[in-house]
Design a protein around this motif. Structure first.
Motif, mmCIF file in Angstrom:
data_model
loop_
_atom_site.group_PDB
_atom_site.id
_atom_site.type_symbol
_atom_site.label_atom_id
_atom_site.label_comp_id
_atom_site.label_asym_id
_atom_site.label_seq_id
_atom_site.Cartn_x
_atom_site.Cartn_y
_atom_site.Cartn_z
ATOM 1 N N THR A 142 -3.464 56.034 -102.256
ATOM 2 C CA THR A 142 -3.029 54.620 -102.315
ATOM 3 C C THR A 142 -3.766 53.666 -101.471
ATOM 4 O O THR A 142 -3.883 54.115 -100.216
ATOM 5 N N VAL A 143 -4.110 52.664 -101.772
ATOM 6 C CA VAL A 143 -4.822 51.733 -100.870
ATOM 7 C C VAL A 143 -4.351 50.567 -100.189
ATOM 8 O O VAL A 143 -4.281 50.281 -99.218
ATOM 9 N N HIS A 144 -3.733 49.655 -101.235
ATOM 10 C CA HIS A 144 -3.269 48.427 -100.816
ATOM 11 C C HIS A 144 -2.198 47.820 -101.697
ATOM 12 O O HIS A 144 -1.905 48.347 -102.853
ATOM 13 N N LEU A 145 -1.333 47.073 -101.360
ATOM 14 C CA LEU A 145 -0.259 46.272 -102.025
ATOM 15 C C LEU A 145 -0.661 44.902 -102.189
ATOM 16 O O LEU A 145 -0.971 44.225 -101.241
ATOM 17 N N GLU A 146 -0.519 44.395 -103.387
ATOM 18 C CA GLU A 146 -0.467 42.905 -103.587
ATOM 19 C C GLU A 146 0.966 42.277 -103.919
ATOM 20 O O GLU A 146 1.446 42.615 -105.064
ATOM 21 N N PRO A 147 1.450 41.695 -103.152
ATOM 22 C CA PRO A 147 2.794 41.394 -103.170
ATOM 23 C C PRO A 147 3.089 40.355 -104.411
ATOM 24 O O PRO A 147 2.104 39.559 -104.750
ATOM 25 N N LEU A 148 3.989 40.757 -105.415
ATOM 26 C CA LEU A 148 4.371 39.902 -106.518
ATOM 27 C C LEU A 148 4.919 38.414 -106.108
ATOM 28 O O LEU A 148 5.817 38.764 -105.068
ATOM 29 N N GLY A 149 4.511 37.326 -106.523
ATOM 30 C CA GLY A 149 5.520 36.177 -106.116
ATOM 31 C C GLY A 149 5.670 35.182 -107.326
ATOM 32 O O GLY A 149 5.157 35.076 -108.343
ATOM 33 N N LEU A 150 6.546 34.301 -106.709
ATOM 34 C CA LEU A 150 6.914 33.276 -107.561
ATOM 35 C C LEU A 150 6.345 31.955 -107.181
ATOM 36 O O LEU A 150 6.408 31.386 -106.078
ATOM 37 N N TYR A 151 5.613 31.163 -108.073
ATOM 38 C CA TYR A 151 4.902 30.108 -108.188
ATOM 39 C C TYR A 151 5.429 28.917 -108.810
ATOM 40 O O TYR A 151 5.821 29.125 -109.889
ATOM 41 N N SER A 152 5.166 27.645 -108.137
ATOM 42 C CA SER A 152 5.558 26.371 -109.146
ATOM 43 C C SER A 152 4.499 25.283 -108.610
ATOM 44 O O SER A 152 4.277 25.238 -107.437
ATOM 45 N N ARG A 153 4.399 24.433 -109.531
ATOM 46 C CA ARG A 153 3.649 23.192 -109.074
ATOM 47 C C ARG A 153 4.792 21.839 -109.249
ATOM 48 O O ARG A 153 4.264 21.110 -109.108
#
Length: 275
Positions: free
Chosen positions: A113-124
């Motif tokens: 295991t190398v890294h984590l990409e945090p999942l996010g909620l986005y909005s404009r």
């Protein structure tokens, strides 16, 4: 120079395995020939960028001939690894791999295991999650694991409530409380950033967010915690190839102090080293 072959694929869920096996099939010999380069399938950001850093700065000294192939979907890297077109891949997490192997009869296993990409909620249209209006439409990834992960992110932040015990197969039908009466639009994960102009918010995987010039650590309304997170991304191979000396060498380089510093400097918290 960056010696990277970019392969753009638009793989539909139906028939995706067959496509991957026929389109990439150069046979097991290419992947198993330890005298040749180690070809690694990877998502463009951040996986291929991290691999390219290794290739340009660490691989030659370590005696590793590394070739990076970019794929823009979450199917072909596994099918290419299974059929031997590539020797390894770097793009996925354990829940996704478990689901993929189960559904497709593949035999891919993690190496490191190398890294984590945090999942996010986005909005404009909203500056914070509380600003989402009643009846707002939220785009979520449509593959089993990432949809569940998206819904669990919303649950963890009090936006919805999932029924107790729901796991990595959660769907909107498992929501027991939805105070804002949110509607959910299920899209292929790579399409979620492009949906931001058409929906009120979208849950976006970290790699696709970064590719779309979003900064997860700054732009996300809510973001996954890295602590005890099961979604770390790893180097993976077809079962039986774990002891390939090229794979072992790459695993060591990917978890080196130099790579950790590269991740910290380049991604500023939007990608987090897991070692």
């Amino acid at each position: 120079m960056r010696n990277t072959a970019k392969i753009t694929t638009a793989v539909l869920a139906a028939g995706a395995l067959a496509f991957g096996l026929t389109a990439c099939g150069s046979g097991d010999d290419a992947a198993s020939d330890a005298s040749g380069p180690l070809i690694v399938a990877a998502s463009p950001v951040p996986h291929a960028e991290i691999l390219t850093y290794v290739k340009d700065n660490l691989a030659e000294k370590a005696g590793l001939d590394l070739e990076v192939k970019e794929f823009t979907d979450y199917v072909t890297p596994n099918t290419a690894t299974e059929d031997g077109s590539v020797g390894a891949n770097y793009f996925q997490n354990q829940p996704y791999l478990d689901d993929f192997n189960k559904k497709n009869g593949t035999h891919i296993v993690p190496v490191v295991t190398v890294h984590l990409e945090p999942l996010g909620l986005y909005s404009r249209k909203a500056e914070k999650a509380d600003d989402l209006k009643s009846g707002a439409t939220v785009a979520v990834p449509n593959d089993t694991v990432n949809e569940a992960r998206a819904l669990k992110l919303l649950d963890a932040n009090g936006i919805i409530t999932l029924k107790d015990g729901v796991g990595n197969e959660a769907t909107p039908s498992d929501i027991v409380k939805n105070p804002k009466n949110l509607k959910f639009k299920e899209l292929e994960a790579a399409q979620t950033p492009r949906s931001l102009d058409d929906v009120d918010a979208a849950v976006i995987n970290g790699n696709y967010a970064i590719e779309s010039d979003l900064k997860p650590a700054e732009d996300a309304l809510v973001l996954e915690s890295a602590k005890d997170n099961p979604y770390g991304n790893f180097l993976a191979v077809k079962e039986g190839n774990e002891d390939d000396p090229r794979v072992k060498k790459l695993a060591e380089l990917l978890t080196s102090a130099e790579v950790k510093k590269f991740i910290e400097d380049k991604y500023a918290g939007s990608v987090v080293a897991s070692f």
